[in-house]
Design a protein around this motif. Structure first.
Motif, PDB file in Angstrom:
ATOM      1  N   PRO A 307      23.963 -11.013  -5.385  1.00 12.97           N
ATOM      2  CA  PRO A 307      24.399  -9.668  -5.799  1.00 12.97           C
ATOM      3  C   PRO A 307      24.813  -8.785  -4.621  1.00 12.97           C
ATOM      4  O   PRO A 307      25.841  -8.110  -4.665  1.00 12.97           O
ATOM      5  CB  PRO A 307      23.169  -9.104  -6.527  1.00 12.97           C
ATOM      6  N   LEU A 308      24.012  -8.808  -3.552  1.00 15.35           N
ATOM      7  CA  LEU A 308      24.327  -7.998  -2.372  1.00 15.35           C
ATOM      8  C   LEU A 308      25.574  -8.531  -1.679  1.00 15.35           C
ATOM      9  O   LEU A 308      26.418  -7.750  -1.203  1.00 15.35           O
ATOM     10  CB  LEU A 308      23.145  -7.998  -1.409  1.00 15.35           C
ATOM     11  N   LYS A 309      25.729  -9.831  -1.637  1.00 16.66           N
ATOM     12  CA  LYS A 309      26.925 -10.435  -1.039  1.00 16.66           C
ATOM     13  C   LYS A 309      28.182  -9.949  -1.753  1.00 16.66           C
ATOM     14  O   LYS A 309      29.171  -9.564  -1.122  1.00 16.66           O
ATOM     15  CB  LYS A 309      26.829 -11.955  -1.105  1.00 16.66           C
ATOM     16  N   ASP A 310      28.162  -9.941  -3.089  1.00 18.50           N
ATOM     17  CA  ASP A 310      29.333  -9.505  -3.857  1.00 18.50           C
ATOM     18  C   ASP A 310      29.663  -8.046  -3.602  1.00 18.50           C
ATOM     19  O   ASP A 310      30.840  -7.665  -3.487  1.00 18.50           O
ATOM     20  CB  ASP A 310      29.081  -9.729  -5.358  1.00 18.50           C
ATOM     21  N   VAL A 311      28.629  -7.185  -3.514  1.00 20.54           N
ATOM     22  CA  VAL A 311      28.866  -5.762  -3.255  1.00 20.54           C
ATOM     23  C   VAL A 311      29.495  -5.569  -1.877  1.00 20.54           C
ATOM     24  O   VAL A 311      30.415  -4.764  -1.703  1.00 20.54           O
ATOM     25  CB  VAL A 311      27.553  -4.967  -3.371  1.00 20.54           C
ATOM     26  N   CYS A 312      29.007  -6.309  -0.885  1.00 16.21           N
ATOM     27  CA  CYS A 312      29.568  -6.199   0.469  1.00 16.21           C
ATOM     28  C   CYS A 312      31.037  -6.632   0.491  1.00 16.21           C
ATOM     29  O   CYS A 312      31.883  -5.978   1.113  1.00 16.21           O
ATOM     30  CB  CYS A 312      28.759  -7.056   1.445  1.00 16.21           C
ATOM     31  N   LEU A 313      31.344  -7.730  -0.182  1.00 21.32           N
ATOM     32  CA  LEU A 313      32.726  -8.209  -0.220  1.00 21.32           C
ATOM     33  C   LEU A 313      33.624  -7.199  -0.925  1.00 21.32           C
ATOM     34  O   LEU A 313      34.763  -6.959  -0.507  1.00 21.32           O
ATOM     35  CB  LEU A 313      32.791  -9.563  -0.926  1.00 21.32           C
TER      36      LEU A 313
END
Length: 355
Positions: A307-313
């Motif tokens: 989830p955090l990876k997607d928000v950063c991208l």
């Protein structure tokens, strides 16, 4: 004979939605002339259709030095109680600032009250064009609409004369941790000592359960040394295990606070505390900025925080901050520690620009 009392309740109900209006090639729209407008796509909030109206050269002659931005209630015969917040997005940081806030009032689609605000002087054009709201000929308008709906009235019920107090088990467990009563194990972390209860730790973390009750060497030990963790991080981890919350802190704290959450996310992964991991991811996602997003992305990759990876991208690709992010030390480190992520960044950016 005692009087029989009944009760019903009334609760306010609102529906809120946010629409993001992306305007590319701003300079080409600037020469449209007065009263010429661009209308966003229609969006739906609170059972009604709305749109944003953007006038690059102002709505009227007296607004010629400004841009004009309005929210409009669409449809026929619609009467709505609503408020709105019109914002511009800083293209460098991705954060937004409120330029106009209309308090709760009645909108009617059949007269001029369908528009908000009541002035066309939304922002001085020269000020806009010299600000970070306009970068790479790109402007982003956000509109948050809150619609007041009919209140929710409960069914009538007999008044309960004996009210049970709210649960305070986490408060009691927090006091148990602070008092150090009945502790069976102590942890040495970075030169500091922490006393704890084996059963509480085992109940909250499968890793602690295996260490303290399994065949590992710590199972019979009364003192456990933990390497590679700061005392402040372990203290926050213990607090969460006992109280299911983080110690009192500002969710929008500074660099030291972010550093603690980064390390606490690593601890949550190491001790398999899923809710703590998601809580840390939520806090980090709300406080992304150009300087730290690459470091947060690398951490999310290393600890399988999708989830955090997607928000950063999304932040990197949709906020038009790629050049600034690439120039940071965090991005340079990212190329070394997680080179595969660069492909994800590239693909996400290409999908955004082709949308």
């Amino acid at each position: 004979m005692p009087t029989r009392t009944t009760v019903s309740t009334c609760t306010a109900v609102t529906d809120q939605g946010k629409h993001v209006f992306e305007i590319f090639d701003y300079s080409q729209h600037r020469g449209m002339g007065h009263e010429m407008l661009i209308t966003s796509g229609t969006f739906y909030v609170g059972g009604h259709d709305w749109a944003i109206r953007f006038y690059p050269n102002g709505f009227e002659w007296n607004c010629r030095d400004c841009i004009s931005v309005y929210l409009e209630l669409l449809g026929e015969g619609a009467v709505v109680s609503a408020s709105c917040d019109l914002r511009l997005v800083d293209q460098t940081t991705g954060s937004s600032s409120s330029l106009h806030n209309t308090p709760l009032r009645e909108f009617s689609s059949d007269d001029d009250s369908r528009f908000a605000p009541e002035t066309g002087m939304f922002m001085n054009r020269s000020k806009l064009e010299s600000s970070d709201y306009l970068r790479d000929d790109h402007l982003t308008i956000q509109c948050i609409v809150t619609v007041k709906k009919a209140p929710l009235v409960s069914a009538t019920a007999f008044l309960n004369r004996i009210e049970a107090p709210p649960s305070n088990i986490t408060e009691q467990l927090g006091k148990l941790l602070d008092a150090e009563e009945g502790t069976e194990v102590t942890f040495s972390v970075g030169g500091e000592t922490f006393a704890a209860h084996k059963m509480v730790l085992a109940m909250r973390s499968p890793v602690f359960r295996a260490e303290l009750y399994g065949p590992m060497s710590e199972a019979t030990a009364q003192r456990v040394t933990i390497q590679d963790m700061q005392p402040a991080v372990f203290r926050a981890l213990l607090h969460f295990l006992y109280t299911d919350s983080l110690p009192g802190r500002d969710r929008h704290g500074g660099d030291a606070d972010r550093d603690l959450i980064w390390h606490l996310l690593e601890a949550a992964d190491g001790y398999a505390v899923g809710r703590l991991s998601l809580l840390c991811q939520s806090i980090l996602s709300e406080n992304l900025d150009v300087e730290t997003v690459a470091t947060t992305l690398a951490l999310a990759c290393q600890h399988n925080c999708d989830p955090l990876k997607d928000v950063c991208l999304d932040f990197i690709s949709s906020s038009h901050v790629m050049n600034e992010v690439v120039a940071t030390q965090g991005f340079k480190n990212l190329k070394t520690t997680c080179p595969a992520l660069l492909l994800d960044v590239f693909q996400k950016t290409m999908r955004f620009h082709s949308a």
